[in-house]
Design a protein around this motif. Structure first.
Motif, PDB file in Angstrom:
ATOM      1  N   SER A 130     -36.523  12.416   3.689  1.00  0.00           N
ATOM      2  CA  SER A 130     -37.766  13.044   4.306  1.00  0.00           C
ATOM      3  C   SER A 130     -38.930  12.286   3.505  1.00  0.00           C
ATOM      4  O   SER A 130     -40.083  12.190   3.836  1.00  0.00           O
ATOM      5  N   THR A 176     -25.217  25.041  15.800  1.00  0.00           N
ATOM      6  CA  THR A 176     -26.743  25.143  15.521  1.00  0.00           C
ATOM      7  C   THR A 176     -27.584  24.342  16.264  1.00  0.00           C
ATOM      8  O   THR A 176     -28.955  24.113  16.354  1.00  0.00           O
ATOM      9  N   SER A 232     -32.273  28.605   2.869  1.00  0.00           N
ATOM     10  CA  SER A 232     -31.238  27.816   3.334  1.00  0.00           C
ATOM     11  C   SER A 232     -29.845  28.372   2.823  1.00  0.00           C
ATOM     12  O   SER A 232     -29.907  29.235   2.028  1.00  0.00           O
ATOM     13  N   ASN A 235     -39.113  20.602   4.578  1.00  0.00           N
ATOM     14  CA  ASN A 235     -38.195  19.446   4.130  1.00  0.00           C
ATOM     15  C   ASN A 235     -39.242  18.741   2.846  1.00  0.00           C
ATOM     16  O   ASN A 235     -40.557  19.072   2.908  1.00  0.00           O
ATOM     17  N   THR A 287     -22.928  21.399  13.676  1.00  0.00           N
ATOM     18  CA  THR A 287     -23.623  20.507  14.702  1.00  0.00           C
ATOM     19  C   THR A 287     -23.872  21.428  16.040  1.00  0.00           C
ATOM     20  O   THR A 287     -24.812  21.213  16.808  1.00  0.00           O
ATOM     21  N   SER A 308     -33.976  25.168   7.591  1.00  0.00           N
ATOM     22  CA  SER A 308     -35.089  25.340   8.543  1.00  0.00           C
ATOM     23  C   SER A 308     -35.584  23.960   8.743  1.00  0.00           C
ATOM     24  O   SER A 308     -35.705  23.158   7.935  1.00  0.00           O
ATOM     25  N   GLN A 309     -35.620  23.817  10.194  1.00  0.00           N
ATOM     26  CA  GLN A 309     -36.292  22.385  10.486  1.00  0.00           C
ATOM     27  C   GLN A 309     -37.749  22.250  10.169  1.00  0.00           C
ATOM     28  O   GLN A 309     -38.326  21.010   9.880  1.00  0.00           O
ATOM     29  N   THR A 350     -31.191  14.764   1.487  1.00  0.00           N
ATOM     30  CA  THR A 350     -32.407  15.698   1.648  1.00  0.00           C
ATOM     31  C   THR A 350     -33.754  14.817   1.259  1.00  0.00           C
ATOM     32  O   THR A 350     -34.902  15.304   1.445  1.00  0.00           O
ATOM     33  N   HIS A 398     -27.540  19.390   6.591  1.00  0.00           N
ATOM     34  CA  HIS A 398     -27.386  18.250   5.466  1.00  0.00           C
ATOM     35  C   HIS A 398     -26.018  18.107   5.069  1.00  0.00           C
ATOM     36  O   HIS A 398     -25.913  19.175   4.579  1.00  0.00           O
ATOM     37  N   PRO A 433     -33.263  26.730  15.020  1.00  0.00           N
ATOM     38  CA  PRO A 433     -34.315  25.778  14.554  1.00  0.00           C
ATOM     39  C   PRO A 433     -33.886  25.442  13.105  1.00  0.00           C
ATOM     40  O   PRO A 433     -34.640  25.724  12.149  1.00  0.00           O
ATOM     41  N   VAL A 434     -32.717  24.831  13.236  1.00  0.00           N
ATOM     42  CA  VAL A 434     -32.378  24.338  11.592  1.00  0.00           C
ATOM     43  C   VAL A 434     -31.902  22.783  11.492  1.00  0.00           C
ATOM     44  O   VAL A 434     -31.782  22.215  12.706  1.00  0.00           O
ATOM     45  N   SER A 435     -31.587  22.226  10.639  1.00  0.00           N
ATOM     46  CA  SER A 435     -31.283  21.178  10.315  1.00  0.00           C
ATOM     47  C   SER A 435     -29.759  21.270   9.494  1.00  0.00           C
ATOM     48  O   SER A 435     -29.845  22.204   8.539  1.00  0.00           O
TER      49      SER A 435
END
Length: 728
Positions: free
Chosen positions: A687, A637, A609, A659, A634, A655-656, A684, A645, A641-643
């Motif tokens: 999850s 991306t 990350s 977690n 937002t 990365s998605q 974070t 936070h 393939p990312v999220s």
């Protein structure tokens, strides 16, 4: 013992030199009188100087208690330092944006502390168990925390009747930290307007480094609610007064005297915040520009005396009287003075008569917390009171301006603008006048003093954050008992604990947040317990965790689930070797640009990350930048393939496929414990709280601090540490 206590600087009665008492008037006393509480409370406050009263303190208190009040008897020295000094020569001007008028003397704050402590002792003595205490105004800003320390069982509310200034002004106060911490002893803090609330939150973050949402904040184990409660006037009191014989008499006399003339009314306490000199400047200019109105208008200035004997206020009185005489000399005529200055208090029925007859009411303070005169005037414009139509001219710097948009809003510093408003009001069509009055009247009736008090006390009642057992550990007691019971029965317990913000407080520099000796001992004791499997599940790098905790027999998850290391593993491993991190090359330039534009921020590049930290940036600027960056990322991306936070002073792109939830799911599927606990403070960690758990495992989740969460319990770092220490 009292179950509801009101605390304010002044009691609604005054102790006279002969030892008798008289009721006093004032905004708070009037509002409480119309609140509908019907004496179901005890009022704690100061009743005025009593040094010359020939009665013992015990006799005095006994007599006052029969009236439902509990006096705080102050020495002359404390009155001078606490009231005349710190409250009115330091806090009052500062809270009203008049920093140049504020004076600072070290001995004053000592008196202020002493008197606040005296109030705390008095309330603590008379309050029943789990009582509700409603504290009023700037004189008692230290009282909430002082009272909390003595009586942790009670609920404490505070309402500020003045403005709360911008943080740039409030930061000039030498005791700024102490006063803010004093207020954080509350369960509920109320303000007149959203702007005052916003400024308070800004001061919290800039001065104490404490973040709050508009509806509240978490401090230790307690949720402190914040709210906006615009105070209303005593509507019932004025409606009753308008039915009195004296009202009818006064109304007839004033109406006869006015004839076809126009009454332009001003009612205020004689104080430099009320803008009387500026008002007189506008009146002079109006009479100069409109000679045709000089014989028709009657400017009646009712100025209630304030703080007589104080040089600053005596000087203001002389200045106003001098200018009134000069205006009348320049623009008056035989038998008519256009300006009348009435330097005295008026009874409610006579005020109601003046409001009813006034063609214009000028409420033009330089700054004012609310201003009930504006509301009283509109409320008295009723056909049943034989009222003339009228127009409200209202300063945009009065709190009431937020509720009374149908008034003619003016800037009191803009003389030409005020003159224009006076002329516009005099020329306004009666239909338009009544339309404006009725539009405001309906809302004011629904938000009078009674509605204000009931709404505030209802919210105080609903606040359930107060720990009535008085211990920070008590809130997790049922969970501790369940975990301990499993351990005593020889069953397996799994603990998944975040690090930063969960086991360890945040620091300005993340590298300084290393575990101290007591934390390492606690983790070591837990890790060596035969029935406990302990995993540190952190966003930290594997290098940090290895360096500071690697000598303990722990399980680790690093970088939110990118790496893991079970005790049985000789080396760190990728939890998912198929994670693609090539996207970092696309994201990094965007974060670097934001870092360049935000002094005090920095970028941390991890294996899985990229993190933008803004803990050391200006708090409000950093937060603003973070919202902008979050919006940009937002969009950027969306196809990656990312999220993204937004955590505690960070924005992290990861990365998605990585977690914490995935990590603990794998561990739980291997271990199959009887009971498990996951604790964390950040987005974070959500999850983990939503992880798919084996049916054989009883799963508990604890959110540390505020914010939305999936966790089924909420707590604090200290409370969690207490729970873990009891298990160890």
């Amino acid at each position: 013992m009292a179950s509801l206590i009101l605390a304010s600087n002044r009691l609604p009665i005054r102790i006279l030199t002969d030892g008798s008492f008289e009721r006093t008037t004032g905004g708070l006393a009037s509002a409480i009188e119309g609140s509908g509480l019907d004496g179901k409370y005890t009022w704690v406050g100061w009743g005025g100087s009593c040094s010359e009263i020939g009665r013992s303190k015990s006799e005095l208190k006994s007599s006052l208690r029969e009236l439902g009040v509990e006096p705080v008897l102050l020495s002359e020295e404390n009155i001078s330092g606490y009231y005349d000094g710190y409250s009115n020569s330091t806090l009052w001007p500062l809270l009203h944006y008049m920093q140049d008028r504020a004076r600072f003397k070290p001995e004053w704050i000592e008196c202020y502390r002493s008197v606040n402590a005296q109030f705390a002792d008095t309330i603590a003595e008379i309050a029943s168990p789990n009582a509700h205490v409603w504290i009023h105004d700037y004189h008692l800003m230290l009282l909430p925390q002082l009272l909390r320390e003595i009586r942790p069982d009670i609920k404490i509310g505070f309402f500020l009747h003045t403005p709360f200034p911008s943080s740039e002004i409030f930061r000039a106060l030498p005791e700024r930290d102490e006063l803010l911490k004093g207020l954080l002893g509350c369960d509920l803090i109320g303000f007149h307007t959203y702007n005052y609330l916003r400024h308070f939150i800004s001061s919290l973050i800039r001065i104490l480094g404490v973040e709050a949402d508009m509806d509240g904040l978490w401090q230790k184990k307690r949720h402190i609610q914040l709210g906006v409660y615009p105070i209303g006037h005593n509507s019932d009191g004025f409606q009753t007064a308008a039915k009195s014989e004296n009202f009818v008499k006064m109304h007839s006399e004033h109406a006869k005297h006015l004839g076809a003339g126009k009454l332009i009314l001003s009612v205020e306490r004689l104080d430099y915040t009320k803008g009387l000199p500026q008002k007189l400047t506008a009146i002079r200019q109006f009479l100069h520009e409109h000679p045709e109105q000089r014989g028709l208008v009657h400017f009646v200035l009712v100025a209630v005396p304030s703080r007589r004997g104080v040089e600053e206020y005596d000087s203001l009185t002389a200045q106003v009287q001098c200018e009134v005489g000069a205006i009348n000399g320049d623009y008056g005529d035989v038998g008519h003075s256009p300006v009348q200055f009435l330097h005295r208090s008026f009874q409610v029925d006579e005020l109601a008569a003046l409001y009813s007859l006034a063609d214009i009411c000028m409420v033009t303070p330089i700054v004012d917390g609310m201003n009930l005169v504006a509301k009283e005037f509109i409320d008295c414009k009723r056909a049943s009171h034989r009222a003339r139509p009228g127009v409200l001219i209202l300063s945009e710097f009065a709190g009431a301006a937020n509720e009374m948009s149908h008034a003619l809003l003016v800037n009191p510093h803009d003389t030409a603008g005020v003159v224009k408003a006076i002329n516009e009001a005099l020329q306004m069509d009666e239909v338009d006048m009544w339309k404006r009055v009725h539009a405001m009247q309906n809302r004011l009736k629904l938000n009078d003093a009674g509605a204000w008090a009931k709404r505030y006390l209802s919210d105080l009642q609903k606040n359930t954050s107060c720990n009535h057992k008085g211990t920070i550990h008590a809130e997790l007691e049922p969970l501790r008992n369940e975990l301990q019971q499993h351990i005593d029965q020889g069953k397996k317990v799994a603990l998944f604990l975040d690090y930063d913000g969960t086991l360890r407080e945040f620091t300005t520099h993340p590298e300084y947040a290393t575990p101290d000796a007591s934390l390492k001992k606690l983790l070591g004791d837990l890790a060596t317990h035969p029935n406990i499997d302990l995993t540190i599940v952190s966003g930290r790098t594997k290098e940090f965790l290895q360096k500071h905790l690697g000598d303990l027999p722990l399980h680790f998850v690093a970088e939110h689930g990118y790496y893991w290391k079970m005790q049985s593993m000789p080396e760190w491993e990728l939890l998912n070797p198929h994670v693609d991190t090539s996207w970092k090359e696309l994201i990094l330039p965007q974060l670097e640009a934001t870092m360049t534009l935000t002094p005090g921020s920095e970028i941390e590049i991890k294996h899985s990350s990229v993190v933008w930290h803004y803990r050391q940036a200006d708090p409000e600027f950093g937060s603003w930048r973070a919202k902008g960056l979050l919006s940009e990322l937002t969009s950027t991306t969306a196809s990656l393939p990312v999220s993204v936070h937004h955590g505690q002073k960070i924005i992290e792109v990861a990365s998605q496929l990585v977690n914490k939830g995935v990590a603990i799911e794998r561990m739980l599927s291997q271990w199959q414990p009887d009971i498990a606990l996951a604790a964390g403070d950040d987005v974070t960690d959500e999850s983990m709280f939503a992880a798919q758990i084996p049916s054989c495992t009883s799963f508990h989740t604890v959110k540390i601090g505020g914010g939305d969460t999936r966790a089924n319990q909420r707590s604090s770092i200290r409370a969690l540490r207490n729970l873990l220490e009891s298990l160890a």
